[in-house]
Design an enzyme around this catalytic site. Structure first.
Site, PDB file in Angstrom:
ATOM      1  N   ASP A  11       0.827  -1.197   0.000  1.00 38.18           N
ATOM      2  CA  ASP A  11       0.000   0.000   0.000  1.00 38.18           C
ATOM      3  C   ASP A  11       0.868   1.256   0.000  1.00 38.18           C
ATOM      4  OD1 ASP A  11      -2.365   1.437   0.098  1.00 38.18           O
ATOM      5  OD2 ASP A  11      -3.183   0.279   1.762  1.00 38.18           O
ATOM      6  N   ASP A  23     -10.715   1.739  -3.269  1.00 37.39           N
ATOM      7  CA  ASP A  23     -11.185   1.335  -1.945  1.00 37.39           C
ATOM      8  C   ASP A  23     -12.695   1.203  -1.918  1.00 37.39           C
ATOM      9  OD1 ASP A  23      -8.751   1.087  -0.818  1.00 37.39           O
ATOM     10  OD2 ASP A  23      -8.811   2.945   0.348  1.00 37.39           O
TER      11      ASP A  23
HETATM   12  C1  GLA Z   1      -5.729   1.728   2.338  1.00 38.03           C
HETATM   13  C2  GLA Z   1      -6.087   0.621   1.377  1.00 38.03           C
HETATM   14  C3  GLA Z   1      -7.169  -0.244   1.988  1.00 38.03           C
HETATM   15  C4  GLA Z   1      -6.679  -0.798   3.307  1.00 38.03           C
HETATM   16  C5  GLA Z   1      -6.242   0.314   4.226  1.00 38.03           C
HETATM   17  C6  GLA Z   1      -5.543  -0.215   5.456  1.00 38.03           C
HETATM   18  O1  GLA Z   1      -6.789   2.623   2.492  1.00 38.03           O
HETATM   19  O2  GLA Z   1      -6.450   1.136   0.141  1.00 38.03           O
HETATM   20  O3  GLA Z   1      -7.526  -1.286   1.113  1.00 38.03           O
HETATM   21  O4  GLA Z   1      -5.620  -1.695   3.073  1.00 38.03           O
HETATM   22  O5  GLA Z   1      -5.339   1.197   3.588  1.00 38.03           O
HETATM   23  O6  GLA Z   1      -5.128   0.778   6.287  1.00 38.03           O
END
Ligand code: GLA
Length: 733
Positions: free
Chosen positions: A460, A524
Site C-alpha cells: 500500500d 477502496d
Molecule cells: C488503504 C487501502 C485499503 C486498506 C487500508 C488499510 O486505504 O487502500 O484497502 O488496506 O489502507 O489501512
C-alpha cells in the site's frame, strides 16, 4: 538517410530524416509495403511565417521552428563558453540525427540525435509490439563540459487532423477512472499530477479520436504514461493545425542536474492506434501485457486465486480467534488466498502509529503470524500480508531513532528545527533516496518473507508526496526510482511472491509500477455500482486478471448503498475475484450465491483472463453491456448492467458484440437464476426483476448465429436499477 517504417497488427509508424532530425511522419493505419518519396509531404509556407516548413520532430525543437510545447527544456544556468568551457546556448538545442537503426524483425528502432555544440545527445528507443502497442522513450546525456539542468524531456506522438475529440480519465478516492470528454480546439489540454504518486485523478488513458468515436467505432489514437511519480500528460493543438499527444515527468525546480557524462531516461510512453474504437486500443494493451514473461494469469498458466481480504471484515481488530474462524469460513466457500490487511505490526492499533516498524506485534501475536499462517495453509489457502513500506508514523520506533529519514522540504530533520510536510492519515514518507533507510526497509521486508510462508504482499501507499525533498532538493524522481528498486530487489530475492500495487485504492495504477507488480487495487470502493464504472475504465488499459475486484459487505462501507449479492458477485467476477467482508455473518442465501460465484469464477477464469474485452455502444447511459470473448470466439461471458432507471419501459433488444458472425451460439442466463433469488413471493422488492413475465428465451436459453446476436440482439429482462444479468455464450455444433 532512408525513412524507417515499423509495421505490425494494422499499425504503421513512419519516421523520416530528410530534414536532419527524426520526424514522425505517420502513426496510425498500416501503410502497406510501398512508401513514396516523402518529399511530397513538404507543407506549404503561409504568409507571416518562418521561411521553411516547420518540422514536427520526434523531439519537437524551436531550432526547427516548433513553437508548440518543446520536447526538451533545460539550460546550463547561464554559463557561457568563455567562463566555464561549456557552450551557453544549450537552452535551445539543435539535435540532429547521427544514427538510425531498425531491428532485423523490423519492429523496433534506435535513433541517436546529437548537438555537439550544446553538449547534448538523445537516444530514442521505439518498439512496435505484436498487437500494435508502441513504446517510446528517450535518454538524454550531457556530453558537454559543465552541469546541465534538465527541466523537461517529453515523449510525444503526432495525432492527425481527423481526431476531433479527446477523452481522458480522472477521479478521486473511491471514484477512480471516470471518463471526461471534449472537442479538440486550439490550445493545450494539460493534466498535471503533483501527487508524488500516480494519483487518483491521473489519466490512465488519453485518447483522441474521430468525431463520436465510441467503444466499438471510430479511429482512436491513445497514450498511457508508465510512471508512478509527478507527471504531465497533454494534447498540444497548434495554430498551424498540428497536434501532439504526449507526456513528461513533471520535475521539481532543480530536481535533475546532470553532471558531464550523466544521463536521464524518460519513463515509457505507450501508444495504441485503433480503427475499431476504444475496444481496439484495449486489445493492443491486453496483448502486450499478456505477452510479457512475468505476466501472472491464464496465459502464463498461473491462474488468479480467489481472495479473501480481511480489511472490511475486521479492520484493525486482529484477534487470532475471529481470524481463524474467518479463514475457516473462507475455505468452506472455496477461497484460495487469505490476505491479512493492516494492523498486524508493532504498535499498530489504529492509523496513528506503527508505520515503519515492520515487526510482527508481540503483544498481539505472541507466537508470531505462524498460528494463522499454518491454519490458512492447512485449509489449502495461500497467505498474503499487507505492508506500506514507503511510509512512517512519527509515533514509531524508527521515526524516533532516525528523524532524518523522514522526508520534508528542509535539509535538517524536524528534530533539528526542519519543517515537515503536512500530515496525511497521520503519516509521513520515509526517504528511500537515503541508502540507509532503503536498506532498513528492505531488510525488514526480506526477513518477513524469509521467516513466514507469504505468497503475496498487498503493498500500500497511502499519501501524496508533498514538499518531497532529499537534502533540500525535490526528490520525487529519486524516490520513485528507489521504490522501483525496492520492488525489484524483493522480487529478485523472492521470485514466487506476488505483489499488489495499492495506493488508497487506485492512486498508483500505471505501467511503471506494473512492470514489477502483479495486480492493482482499483479502488477502496467496493460498492458494485461505483465499481462498474471504475473497472470498465481501469480495464480499458489493464486486463481483468490484474485488477483486484472484491465482493464487499451488503451495506457498502464507503457509500452506504445496499446491493443484492448477485449484482455484487457479477461485478466482482470480471476481475481478479475476491471478497472483503466478514462472511461469517453472511446470510444463507448470500453464502450460497458466493459459493456458486466462486465455482463460476474457477470454471471461467481461463476465459475471463485470456479473452478479448468487449463493450457495447448503447444509447441509454444507464444500460451497459460488457463481456469477454474467447480469442477463438468459441465462448463468451457478458454482463448486462442497469446503472440507474432506464428511459424506456423495457431495456429492449441488446446486441452481443464480438462473437463470430458465421457460427451458431447458445446463450444462457447464468446469474441470477431461480436458485439465486430470495425465496419470497413473485414480484417482491428484493427481486432483481420488475416484470410480469420474462422474455421468451430466458428460461431455456437462445440459439442463434453470432451475426443475429450482434445485429438483432436479445430482449433483456426488465432488470431493476443497480442489478445485473450474467450471460454465457457457447458455440453449438
Ligand atoms: C488503504 C487501502 C485499503 C486498506 C487500508 C488499510 O486505504 O487502500 O484497502 O488496506 O489502507 O489501512
Amino acid at each position: 538517410m532512408h525513412p524507417l517504417h515499423l509495421r505490425t497488427s494494422g499499425t504503421s509508424l513512419l519516421l523520416a530524416f530528410d530534414r536532419g532530425e527524426a520526424e514522425m511522419v505517420h502513426w496510425g493505419a498500416d501503410l502497406g509495403d510501398s512508401i513514396p518519396d516523402l518529399a511530397l509531404l513538404r507543407s506549404p509556407i503561409p504568409h507571416s511565417a518562418l521561411d521553411v516548413p516547420v518540422v514536427a520532430g520526434l523531439l519537437p525543437q524551436a531550432s526547427s521552428g516548433w513553437l508548440g510545447r518543446p520536447g526538451l527544456r533545460g539550460h546550463r544556468m547561464g554559463a557561457v563558453e568563455a567562463e566555464h568551457s561549456v557552450p551557453g546556448y544549450a537552452f535551445s538545442p539543435a539535435l540532429r540525427v547521427v544514427a538510425a537503426e531498425q531491428s532485423e524483425d523490423g519492429r523496433s528502432a534506435r535513433i541517436v540525435q546529437s548537438d555537439a555544440e550544446a553538449g547534448l545527445d538523445v537516444v530514442s528507443e521505439l518498439v512496435l509490439h505484436e498487437g500494435g502497442l508502441l513504446e517510446i522513450s528517450h535518454e538524454l546525456t550531457n556530453t558537454g563540459g559543465g552541469a546541465y539542468q534538465l527541466d523537461e524531456l517529453g515523449v510525444v506522438v503526432p495525432v492527425p487532423a481527423q481526431a476531433a475529440e479527446l477523452l481522458d480519465l480522472t477521479g478521486r478516492w473511491c471514484r477512480e477512472n471516470h471518463p471526461q470528454r471534449h472537442t479538440i480546439q486550439q490550445g493545450t489540454w494539460v493534466r498535471s499530477g503533483r501527487h508524488g504518486r500516480t494519483g487518483h485523478d491521473s489519466s490512465l488513458l488519453v485518447a483522441a479520436g474521430t468525431p463520436g468515436f465510441a467503444n466499438r467505432s471510430g479511429r482512436v489514437w491513445a497514450v498511457h504514461f508508465g510512471w508512478s511519480g509527478n507527471h504531465e500528460q497533454y494534447l498540444d493543438s497548434l495554430a498551424d493545425g498540428r497536434r501532439m499527444l504526449g507526456a513528461t515527468e513533471l520535475l521539481g525546480s532543480g530536481e535533475i542536474v546532470l553532471a558531464p557524462g550523466e544521463s536521464y531516461r524518460t519513463p515509457i510512453l505507450y501508444a495504441a492506434y485503433s480503427d475499431r474504437g476504444l475496444d481496439g486500443v484495449t486489445d493492443a494493451f491486453y496483448r502486450w501485457f499478456r505477452s510479457r514473461p512475468n505476466h501472472v494469469g491464464t496465459t502464463s498458466g498461473r491462474q488468479r486465486p480467489v481472495v479473501l481480504n480481511t480489511w472490511e471484515a475486521v479492520y484493525f481488530d486482529h484477534r487470532l480467534e475471529p481470524l481463524l474462524e474467518l479463514a475457516e469460513s473462507a475455505a468452506e466457500l472455496g477461497v484460495e488466498r487469505f490476505v491479512l490487511d493492516d494492523g498486524w505490526f508493532r504498535g499498530r492499533r489504529d492509523d496513528h502509529s506503527g508505520l515503519g516498524d515492520w515487526y510482527v506485534d508481540e503483544a498481539l501475536w505472541p507466537d508470531g503470524l505462524t498460528p494463522l499462517i499454518e491454519k490458512v495453509n492447512g485449509l489449502g489457502m495461500e497467505f498474503g500480508l499487507w505492508v506500506e513500506p514507503e511510509m512512517v508514523n512519527l509515533d514509531s520506533d524508527v521515526a524516533r531513532a532516525h528523524p532524518d529519514w523522514i522526508v520534508g522540504p528542509s535539509a535538517a530533520s524536524h528534530q533539528d528545527g526542519g519543517r515537515l510536510p503536512l500530515e496525511w492519515r497521520h503519516q509521513h514518507v520515509i526517504d528511500l533516496a537515503n541508502p540507509d533507510a532503503w536498506q532498513y526497509i528492505y531488510d525488514l521486508l526480506d526477513a518477513l518473507l524469509t521467516e513466514n510462508n507469504i505468497a503475496y504482499l498487498k503493498w500500500d501507499q497511502n499519501r501524496d508526496l508533498t514538499e518531497h525533498g532529499h537534502r533540500g532538493r525535490p526528490s520525487v524522481h529519486e524516490q520513485t526510482l528507489a521504490v522501483y528498486r525496492l520492488f525489484d530487489a524483493l522480487k529478485a530475492a523472492h521470485p514466487g511472491v506476488e505483489i499488489e500495487s495499492c495506493s488508497s485504492g487506485g492512486a498508483r495504477v500505471d505501467l511503471g509500477v506494473l512492470q514489477r507488480t502483479d495486480r492493482v487495487w482499483a479502488s477502496d470502493c467496493n460498492d458494485a455500482l461505483e465499481r462498474q464504472t471504475i473497472q470498465r475504465w481501469t480495464q480499458a488499459v489493464l486486463p481483468p486478471e490484474l485488477v483486484g475486484s472484491h465482493v464487499g459487505p451488503t451495506h457498502s462501507h464507503t457509500t452506504g448503498r445496499v446491493h443484492d449479492i448477485t449484482f455484487r458477485a457479477i461485478t466482482a467476477l470480471f476481475g481478479h475475484f475476491g471478497m472483503e467482508w466478514d462472511i461469517r455473518e453472511a446470510t444463507d442465501r448470500d453464502r450460497a450465491v458466493l459459493k456458486r460465484t466462486i465455482e463460476l469464477y474457477k470454471r471461467h477464469r481461463g476465459l475471463l483472463h485470456s479473452g478479448e474485452r468487449v463493450n457495447a455502444d448503447l444509447a441509454d447511459p444507464n444500460l451497459k453491456l460488457h463481456g469477454v470473448v474467447a480469442q477463438d470466439r468459441s465462448e463468451a461471458l457478458f454482463a448486462a448492467v442497469v446503472h440507474g432507471s432506464l428511459a424506456a419501459e423495457v431495456p429492449g433488444r441488446v446486441g452481443l458484440p464480438g462473437l463470430d458472425p458465421e457460427r451458431t451460439y447458445r446463450i444462457e442466463a447464468i446469474m441470477p437464476t431461480s436458485a439465486d433469488l430470495p425465496k419470497t413471493v413473485e414480484g417482491d422488492a428484493e427481486s432483481p426483476f420488475a416484470e410480469i413475465s420474462p422474455p421468451a428465451w430466458l428460461a431455456d436459453g437462445a440459439t442463434a448465429s453470432g451475426r443475429f446476436l450482434a445485429e438483432v440482439g436479445l430482449p433483456l429482462p426488465v432488470l431493476r436499477p443497480e442489478h445485473a444479468l450474467l450471460l454465457r455464450a457457447t458455440t453449438v455444433g
